[in-house]
Design a protein around this motif. Structure first.
Motif, PDB file in Angstrom:
ATOM      1  N   GLY A  46     -36.893  83.955  -3.707  1.00  0.00           N
ATOM      2  CA  GLY A  46     -37.193  83.063  -4.821  1.00  0.00           C
ATOM      3  C   GLY A  46     -35.978  82.854  -5.704  1.00  0.00           C
ATOM      4  N   LEU A  47     -35.228  83.934  -5.944  1.00  0.00           N
ATOM      5  CA  LEU A  47     -33.992  83.833  -6.728  1.00  0.00           C
ATOM      6  C   LEU A  47     -32.980  82.965  -6.008  1.00  0.00           C
ATOM      7  N   ALA A  48     -32.919  83.108  -4.665  1.00  0.00           N
ATOM      8  CA  ALA A  48     -31.990  82.288  -3.878  1.00  0.00           C
ATOM      9  C   ALA A  48     -32.335  80.805  -4.002  1.00  0.00           C
ATOM     10  N   VAL A  49     -33.627  80.480  -3.974  1.00  0.00           N
ATOM     11  CA  VAL A  49     -34.047  79.081  -4.141  1.00  0.00           C
ATOM     12  C   VAL A  49     -33.630  78.571  -5.518  1.00  0.00           C
ATOM     13  N   ALA A  50     -33.838  79.392  -6.552  1.00  0.00           N
ATOM     14  CA  ALA A  50     -33.457  78.987  -7.910  1.00  0.00           C
ATOM     15  C   ALA A  50     -31.955  78.732  -8.007  1.00  0.00           C
ATOM     16  N   VAL A  51     -31.166  79.598  -7.362  1.00  0.00           N
ATOM     17  CA  VAL A  51     -29.707  79.424  -7.371  1.00  0.00           C
ATOM     18  C   VAL A  51     -29.325  78.133  -6.645  1.00  0.00           C
ATOM     19  N   MET A  52     -29.974  77.873  -5.499  1.00  0.00           N
ATOM     20  CA  MET A  52     -29.660  76.655  -4.746  1.00  0.00           C
ATOM     21  C   MET A  52     -30.008  75.410  -5.552  1.00  0.00           C
ATOM     22  N   VAL A  53     -31.135  75.446  -6.254  1.00  0.00           N
ATOM     23  CA  VAL A  53     -31.518  74.301  -7.090  1.00  0.00           C
ATOM     24  C   VAL A  53     -30.452  74.037  -8.138  1.00  0.00           C
ATOM     25  N   LYS A  54     -29.904  75.102  -8.699  1.00  0.00           N
ATOM     26  CA  LYS A  54     -28.831  74.949  -9.695  1.00  0.00           C
ATOM     27  C   LYS A  54     -27.562  74.406  -9.046  1.00  0.00           C
ATOM     28  N   ILE A  55     -27.273  74.864  -7.831  1.00  0.00           N
ATOM     29  CA  ILE A  55     -26.075  74.399  -7.127  1.00  0.00           C
ATOM     30  C   ILE A  55     -26.162  72.898  -6.852  1.00  0.00           C
ATOM     31  N   TYR A  56     -27.374  72.395  -6.632  1.00  0.00           N
ATOM     32  CA  TYR A  56     -27.535  70.965  -6.337  1.00  0.00           C
ATOM     33  C   TYR A  56     -27.062  70.076  -7.484  1.00  0.00           C
ATOM     34  N   ASP A  57     -26.948  70.635  -8.694  1.00  0.00           N
ATOM     35  CA  ASP A  57     -26.413  69.853  -9.814  1.00  0.00           C
ATOM     36  C   ASP A  57     -24.971  69.434  -9.543  1.00  0.00           C
ATOM     37  N   TYR A  58     -24.316  70.178  -8.650  1.00  0.00           N
ATOM     38  CA  TYR A  58     -22.916  69.875  -8.321  1.00  0.00           C
ATOM     39  C   TYR A  58     -22.805  69.357  -6.889  1.00  0.00           C
ATOM     40  N   ALA A  59     -23.879  68.695  -6.424  1.00  0.00           N
ATOM     41  CA  ALA A  59     -23.924  68.215  -5.040  1.00  0.00           C
ATOM     42  C   ALA A  59     -22.771  67.266  -4.723  1.00  0.00           C
ATOM     43  N   HIS A  60     -22.315  66.513  -5.733  1.00  0.00           N
ATOM     44  CA  HIS A  60     -21.226  65.551  -5.492  1.00  0.00           C
ATOM     45  C   HIS A  60     -19.904  66.251  -5.168  1.00  0.00           C
ATOM     46  N   LEU A  61     -19.831  67.543  -5.444  1.00  0.00           N
ATOM     47  CA  LEU A  61     -18.603  68.287  -5.165  1.00  0.00           C
ATOM     48  C   LEU A  61     -18.682  69.065  -3.859  1.00  0.00           C
ATOM     49  N   ILE A  62     -19.843  69.039  -3.216  1.00  0.00           N
ATOM     50  CA  ILE A  62     -20.073  69.846  -2.020  1.00  0.00           C
ATOM     51  C   ILE A  62     -20.002  68.984  -0.772  1.00  0.00           C
TER      52      ILE A  62
END
Length: 346
Positions: A129-145
Motif C-alpha cells: 500500500g505504501l508502494a502504491v502511495a509512493v508511485m502515485v506521488k511519482i506520477y506527478d513527475y511523469a513528464h520527467l520519466i
C-alpha cells in the motif's frame, strides 16, 4: 468545486448501494431456482435474465475503481459461476450450501476454507500500500520519466492494487463467513515460462473460473478430432481469446470507449506463444530446455514488452490513469475532512 465533487461522490455511493441491493435480490432468486429447477439448459434459461442484468449493472457506476471492480466481480466471476451452477458444477453447486455462503461465493473471489491456510503478513500488504502511495506521488513527475519506465510502474501499480483489494475482500469474508480467498498471485516475477506465469502464478482466480467454463469444454470438443495429445492446444488458445474479450468488457465499463481489441490481441498473442511453448516442450527433451536463470528473465521481458505495447496503452487511451489519480486525491480530501471534523468535535 469541492461541493460538486462531494455531490458526485454521494451519487456514486447511492448507485453502489442500489447495485448491492439488486445483486442481493438477484442472488436470492438464483438460490431459489437452484432448489426447484433441475440442472441443465432449463435452469440456464431461468438464470439468463440475471446474467444479462449482471452485464448491465457495472454501467451504473462511473468511477474507475468501482466500475472496474464491480464489473470484474459481477460480469465475469459471478456470471461464469452462474453458468456453471446452471449445469450443477462449480462452487455454487455445493450440497446444502446456505444462502449467505451462496451469495458470497457467487459474486466474490472466495472459496470455502477446507484447511488452515498460510496468510500473508499484514505488514506485507501495508508495504505494498505504501508502494502504491509512493508511485502515485511519482506520477506527478511523469513528464520527467521515460515512457517505458512509466509503463513498468503501471504494471507494478496494477499488481499491488489488485492484491490489496483482494486482501480486503478476504479479511471481510474470513471474519463474517469463515471463507477463504482464492489465491490470486504466486510470485509472478519468479515465472520461468509463459505456462508457469499464466497457469500457476498470475491471476489464479481467473484461471480457476476459466478452466471449467472454457478450457475443459473446448478440450472435450477437440478430443475426438485431435486426440489427447493435441486437444489441449485449441483449448488453451480458446481460453486466452475468452479472457481477452472479458478484459475488453471490463475496459469498456471503466472507459466507455469503443473497443480497439488491442487487449484481445495481447491475450491472443500470449495464447499463441503459450501454445508454441507447449509444442516445443513436447518436442524437446528436458536437457535441451533453457535453464531457469535464462528462461526467467526471457519470460519477464516478453510479458513486460507485450504489456507495454498492447495492454497498458488501452488504459492510457481511456485516461484511466488520470481518473484514478484524481480519485486518490478526492479520497485524500475526504479523509482529511473527516479527520478535521473528528478532532474539531473533540
Amino acid at each position: 468545486m469541492e461541493i460538486a465533487e462531494s455531490m458526485e461522490g454521494e451519487s456514486e455511493m447511492k448507485n453502489l448501494l442500489k447495485v448491492c441491493v439488486s445483486v442481493g435480490t438477484c442472488l436470492c432468486y438464483c438460490y431459489g431456482i437452484g432448489k426447484v429447477v433441475g440442472g441443465g439448459v432449463r435452469r440456464l434459461i431461468f438464470l439468463l435474465p440475471i446474467i444479462s442484468l449482471f452485464l448491465f449493472l457495472p454501467l451504473t457506476l462511473s468511477t474507475v475503481h468501482l466500475s472496474g471492480t464491480v464489473g470484474f466481480f459481477l460480469a465475469w466471476l459471478a456470471n461464469f459461476k452462474l453458468i456453471l451452477f446452471a449445469f450443477q458444477k462449480g462452487p455454487l453447486s455445493h450440497p446444502n450450501i446456505s444462502f449467505p455462503r451462496f451469495a458470497a461465493l457467487a459474486c466474490l473471489p472466495i472459496k470455502i476454507k477446507q484447511k488452515p491456510h498460510f496468510h500473508t503478513h499484514p505488514l506485507i500488504y501495508a508495504a505494498k500500500g505504501l508502494a502504491v502511495a509512493v508511485m502515485v506521488k511519482i506520477y506527478d513527475y511523469a513528464h520527467l520519466i521515460h515512457p517505458n519506465l512509466l509503463m513498468c510502474l503501471y504494471c507494478f501499480h496494477i499488481y499491488f492494487l489488485l492484491e490489496i483489494i483482494l486482501a480486503a475482500v478476504a479479511a471481510v469474508a474470513r471474519a463474517l463467513l469463515g471463507l477463504e480467498l482464492e489465491p490470486q498471485f504466486d510470485n509472478p516475477i519468479r515465472s520461468t515460462s509463459l505456462q508457469d506465469f499464466w497457469g500457476r502464478r498470475w491471476n489464479l482466480m481467473v484461471t480457476t473460473i476459466l478452466r471449467p467454463t472454457v478450457y475443459e469444454p473446448t478440450l472435450r470438443a477437440a478430443m475426438p478430432f485431435l486426440g489427447p495429445r493435441w486437444a489441449p492446444l485449441p483449448a488453451v488458445l480458446g481460453t486466452f481469446v475468452v479472457s481477452g474479450l472479458m478484459h475488453e468488457l471490463i475496459l469498456f465499463y471503466i472507459g466507455r470507449l469503443r473497443p480497439t481489441f488491442l487487449m484481445t490481441a495481447f491475450f491472443l498473442l500470449h495464447g499463441l506463444c503459450l501454445t508454441l511453448e507447449i509444442v516445443l516442450k513436447r518436442a524437446l527433451t528436458a536437457s535441451c530446455r533453457l535453464p531457469w536463470f535464462l528462461s526467467g528473465p526471457l519470460t519477464a521481458g516478453f510479458v513486460f514488452a507485450t504489456c507495454t505495447c498492447l495492454f497498458l496503452p488501452e488504459f492510457i487511451r481511456c485516461r484511466i490513469d488520470v481518473r484514478a489519480f484524481q480519485e486518490y486525491a478526492d479520497l485524500g480530501h475526504l479523509v482529511k475532512n473527516l479527520a478535521s471534523q473528528f478532532f474539531h468535535a473533540k
